[in-house]
Structures are given as structure tokens and as C-alpha cells.
Design a protein around this motif. Structure first.
Motif, PDB file in Angstrom:
ATOM      1  N   ALA A  11       0.823  -1.211   0.000  1.00 41.17           N
ATOM      2  CA  ALA A  11       0.000   0.000   0.000  1.00 41.17           C
ATOM      3  C   ALA A  11       0.855   1.259   0.000  1.00 41.17           C
ATOM      4  N   ALA A  12       1.917   1.265   0.773  1.00 41.58           N
ATOM      5  CA  ALA A  12       2.758   2.457   0.842  1.00 41.58           C
ATOM      6  C   ALA A  12       3.392   2.751  -0.514  1.00 41.58           C
ATOM      7  N   ALA A  13       3.715   1.711  -1.269  1.00 44.95           N
ATOM      8  CA  ALA A  13       4.305   1.904  -2.582  1.00 44.95           C
ATOM      9  C   ALA A  13       3.262   2.350  -3.604  1.00 44.95           C
ATOM     10  N   LEU A  14       2.027   1.894  -3.434  1.00 45.20           N
ATOM     11  CA  LEU A  14       0.981   2.212  -4.396  1.00 45.20           C
ATOM     12  C   LEU A  14       0.381   3.593  -4.198  1.00 45.20           C
ATOM     13  N   PHE A  15       0.300   4.035  -2.950  1.00 44.82           N
ATOM     14  CA  PHE A  15      -0.384   5.280  -2.631  1.00 44.82           C
ATOM     15  C   PHE A  15       0.562   6.254  -1.947  1.00 44.82           C
ATOM     16  N   PRO A  16       0.706   7.465  -2.509  1.00 44.08           N
ATOM     17  CA  PRO A  16       1.454   8.482  -1.768  1.00 44.08           C
ATOM     18  C   PRO A  16       0.638   8.882  -0.539  1.00 44.08           C
ATOM     19  N   GLU A  17       1.297   9.415   0.466  1.00 45.42           N
ATOM     20  CA  GLU A  17       0.561   9.806   1.673  1.00 45.42           C
ATOM     21  C   GLU A  17      -0.440  10.899   1.319  1.00 45.42           C
ATOM     22  N   PRO A  18      -1.696  10.695   1.708  1.00 48.78           N
ATOM     23  CA  PRO A  18      -2.759  11.650   1.348  1.00 48.78           C
ATOM     24  C   PRO A  18      -2.593  13.010   2.019  1.00 48.78           C
ATOM     25  N   THR A  19      -3.055  14.029   1.322  1.00 51.33           N
ATOM     26  CA  THR A  19      -3.093  15.373   1.889  1.00 51.33           C
ATOM     27  C   THR A  19      -4.242  15.430   2.898  1.00 51.33           C
ATOM     28  N   LEU A  20      -4.319  16.512   3.636  1.00 54.66           N
ATOM     29  CA  LEU A  20      -5.404  16.682   4.598  1.00 54.66           C
ATOM     30  C   LEU A  20      -6.761  16.680   3.894  1.00 54.66           C
ATOM     31  N   THR A  21      -6.849  17.334   2.769  1.00 59.83           N
ATOM     32  CA  THR A  21      -8.096  17.340   1.996  1.00 59.83           C
ATOM     33  C   THR A  21      -8.463  15.921   1.568  1.00 59.83           C
ATOM     34  N   GLN A  22      -7.492  15.164   1.111  1.00 57.38           N
ATOM     35  CA  GLN A  22      -7.750  13.787   0.697  1.00 57.38           C
ATOM     36  C   GLN A  22      -8.155  12.918   1.886  1.00 57.38           C
ATOM     37  N   ARG A  24      -9.808  13.831   4.515  1.00 56.69           N
ATOM     38  CA  ARG A  24     -11.207  14.155   4.820  1.00 56.69           C
ATOM     39  C   ARG A  24     -12.152  13.551   3.790  1.00 56.69           C
ATOM     40  N   GLU A  25     -11.762  13.590   2.518  1.00 55.36           N
ATOM     41  CA  GLU A  25     -12.595  13.000   1.464  1.00 55.36           C
ATOM     42  C   GLU A  25     -12.690  11.483   1.618  1.00 55.36           C
ATOM     43  N   LEU A  26     -11.572  10.853   1.931  1.00 57.20           N
ATOM     44  CA  LEU A  26     -11.573   9.412   2.180  1.00 57.20           C
ATOM     45  C   LEU A  26     -12.527   9.062   3.316  1.00 57.20           C
ATOM     46  N   CYS A  27     -12.492   9.864   4.346  1.00 54.00           N
ATOM     47  CA  CYS A  27     -13.333   9.622   5.514  1.00 54.00           C
ATOM     48  C   CYS A  27     -14.814   9.766   5.156  1.00 54.00           C
ATOM     49  N   GLU A  28     -15.148  10.772   4.383  1.00 49.28           N
ATOM     50  CA  GLU A  28     -16.545  10.958   3.966  1.00 49.28           C
ATOM     51  C   GLU A  28     -17.056   9.745   3.195  1.00 49.28           C
ATOM     52  N   ARG A  29     -16.215   9.202   2.320  1.00 51.39           N
ATOM     53  CA  ARG A  29     -16.610   8.006   1.565  1.00 51.39           C
ATOM     54  C   ARG A  29     -16.682   6.782   2.476  1.00 51.39           C
ATOM     55  N   ALA A  30     -15.754   6.692   3.415  1.00 53.60           N
ATOM     56  CA  ALA A  30     -15.694   5.526   4.302  1.00 53.60           C
ATOM     57  C   ALA A  30     -16.899   5.438   5.224  1.00 53.60           C
ATOM     58  N   VAL A  31     -17.508   6.552   5.533  1.00 51.74           N
ATOM     59  CA  VAL A  31     -18.697   6.551   6.374  1.00 51.74           C
ATOM     60  C   VAL A  31     -19.844   5.822   5.670  1.00 51.74           C
ATOM     61  N   GLN A  32     -19.861   5.850   4.360  1.00 52.24           N
ATOM     62  CA  GLN A  32     -20.981   5.319   3.578  1.00 52.24           C
ATOM     63  C   GLN A  32     -21.088   3.799   3.584  1.00 52.24           C
ATOM     64  N   ASP A  33     -19.954   3.104   3.400  1.00 48.03           N
ATOM     65  CA  ASP A  33     -20.029   1.645   3.302  1.00 48.03           C
ATOM     66  C   ASP A  33     -18.667   0.999   3.519  1.00 48.03           C
ATOM     67  N   MET A  34     -18.675  -0.325   3.579  1.00 51.49           N
ATOM     68  CA  MET A  34     -17.452  -1.083   3.836  1.00 51.49           C
ATOM     69  C   MET A  34     -16.418  -0.875   2.740  1.00 51.49           C
ATOM     70  N   LEU A  55      -2.520   9.716  11.246  1.00 55.83           N
ATOM     71  CA  LEU A  55      -2.702   8.566  12.127  1.00 55.83           C
ATOM     72  C   LEU A  55      -4.113   8.566  12.711  1.00 55.83           C
ATOM     73  N   GLY A  56      -4.637   9.741  13.031  1.00 54.55           N
ATOM     74  CA  GLY A  56      -6.008   9.854  13.513  1.00 54.55           C
ATOM     75  C   GLY A  56      -7.013   9.398  12.469  1.00 54.55           C
ATOM     76  N   TYR A  57      -6.766   9.740  11.207  1.00 53.67           N
ATOM     77  CA  TYR A  57      -7.665   9.286  10.143  1.00 53.67           C
ATOM     78  C   TYR A  57      -7.496   7.787   9.878  1.00 53.67           C
ATOM     79  N   LYS A  58      -6.296   7.282  10.068  1.00 58.61           N
ATOM     80  CA  LYS A  58      -6.085   5.835   9.976  1.00 58.61           C
ATOM     81  C   LYS A  58      -6.909   5.138  11.061  1.00 58.61           C
ATOM     82  N   ALA A  59      -6.938   5.729  12.237  1.00 61.08           N
ATOM     83  CA  ALA A  59      -7.757   5.205  13.335  1.00 61.08           C
ATOM     84  C   ALA A  59      -9.230   5.230  12.947  1.00 61.08           C
ATOM     85  N   MET A  60      -9.657   6.314  12.340  1.00 59.94           N
ATOM     86  CA  MET A  60     -11.050   6.439  11.916  1.00 59.94           C
ATOM     87  C   MET A  60     -11.391   5.358  10.892  1.00 59.94           C
TER      88      MET A  60
END
Length: 158
Positions: A11-22, A24-34, A55-60
Motif C-alpha cells: 500500500a505504501a508503494a501504491l499510494f502516496p501519503e494523502p493530503t489533509l483534503t484527501q 477528509r474526502e476518504l473519511c466521507e466516503r468511508a462513512v458510507q459503506d465497507m 494517524l487519527g484518520y487511519k484510526a477512523m
């Protein structure tokens, strides 16, 4: 090691570390479904303690996997992992308002029998003070709006 095993091995090789905006967007999508929660989990697999908010968003992501899971073991394991990651992030950066916001969202939303509600009073006081005293011209507008809307939905007077 040339090849790592496991679900998030590359995963670390495939995805650069997300920005703060990203994040938050990931979290909004993650709330919707598995699917969204698992995508968030994968995107944040390489996040370390060097970035407490990430790390907090990883926890989320872990907590949201627990939320969407039907398997009681997965629910418990993912929730505990998420809770522990979030508490570690807050330990690293205790004054970070976004981390306090994430924790309060989780503590308000998780069922009371889980027993993870110890910080609601402390975090709500910080968040209400943040909303009331932050200069709206210089503030992170998205964070300020998210916190304000959450507090209002949760019955706090801001």
C-alpha cells in the motif's frame, strides 16, 4: 525483503501519503459503506506516528471498518485498533483540534456499552471554544464548518 506479504503490504508503494483534503474526502466516503472504509484503510496503511493527524484518520478507518462489519470479532478487533491508534495520535499531539474532533465523533457515535465515552466533556469544551474563538478569516474553513455542524447536530450551543 523483496516481497512483503499481507493485505496492505504494498500500500505504501501504491499510494502516496494523502493530503489533509484527501484524508477528509476518504473519511466521507468511508462513512458510507465497507468498500469506502476498506479503501481508506488501504490508502492509509503506510501512515506512521510522524503524521499524527493522518494517524487519527487511519484510526477512523479502523473504526469505520468495525462499524460496517457484520462479524463480531472483526468489529471488536477493528474498533480496538482504531481506538488505540487515535489515543496514540492524541498522545503525540494533544492540542490538535482535528484529532479531538475525530475522537468526539467516535465517542458520540459508538454505542454506550462499548465504554469509550470518557473524553466527550473535555473534547466538547475544546471544540466549542475553538468554534467560538477562531478567526474565520484565517481558520481552516472546512474543519471549522465540520466541527460547527457536528456540534450543532449533537445538541451543543455554538
Amino acid at each position: 525483503m523483496l516481497f512483503r506479504s499481507g493485505r496492505h503490504a504494498n500500500a505504501a508503494a501504491l499510494f502516496p501519503e494523502p493530503t489533509l483534503t484527501q484524508l477528509r474526502e476518504l473519511c466521507e466516503r468511508a462513512v458510507q459503506d465497507m468498500d469506502g472504509a476498506e479503501q481508506m484503510q488501504l490508502a492509509l496503511a503506510g501512515v506512521t506516528e510522524a503524521r499524527p493527524v493522518a494517524l487519527g484518520y487511519k484510526a477512523m478507518a479502523e473504526v469505520l471498518v468495525a462499524r460496517h462489519s457484520y462479524n463480531p470479532y472483526t468489529k471488536l478487533r477493528s474498533f480496538q485498533k482504531g481506538r488505540d491508534l487515535l489515543e496514540r495520535a492524541i498522545e503525540i499531539d494533544p492540542k490538535n483540534i482535528e484529532l479531538r474532533y475525530l475522537r468526539m465523533v467516535i465517542q458520540i457515535e459508538v454505542p454506550s456499552y462499548v465504554g469509550y465515552r470518557d473524553n466527550i466533556s473535555e473534547d466538547s469544551a475544546l471544540l466549542v471554544r475553538f468554534v467560538r474563538t477562531t478567526d474565520t478569516k484565517t481558520a481552516d474553513q472546512v474543519l471549522l464548518r465540520n466541527i460547527r455542524e457536528f456540534l450543532l447536530r449533537s445538541g451543543y450551543d455554538v
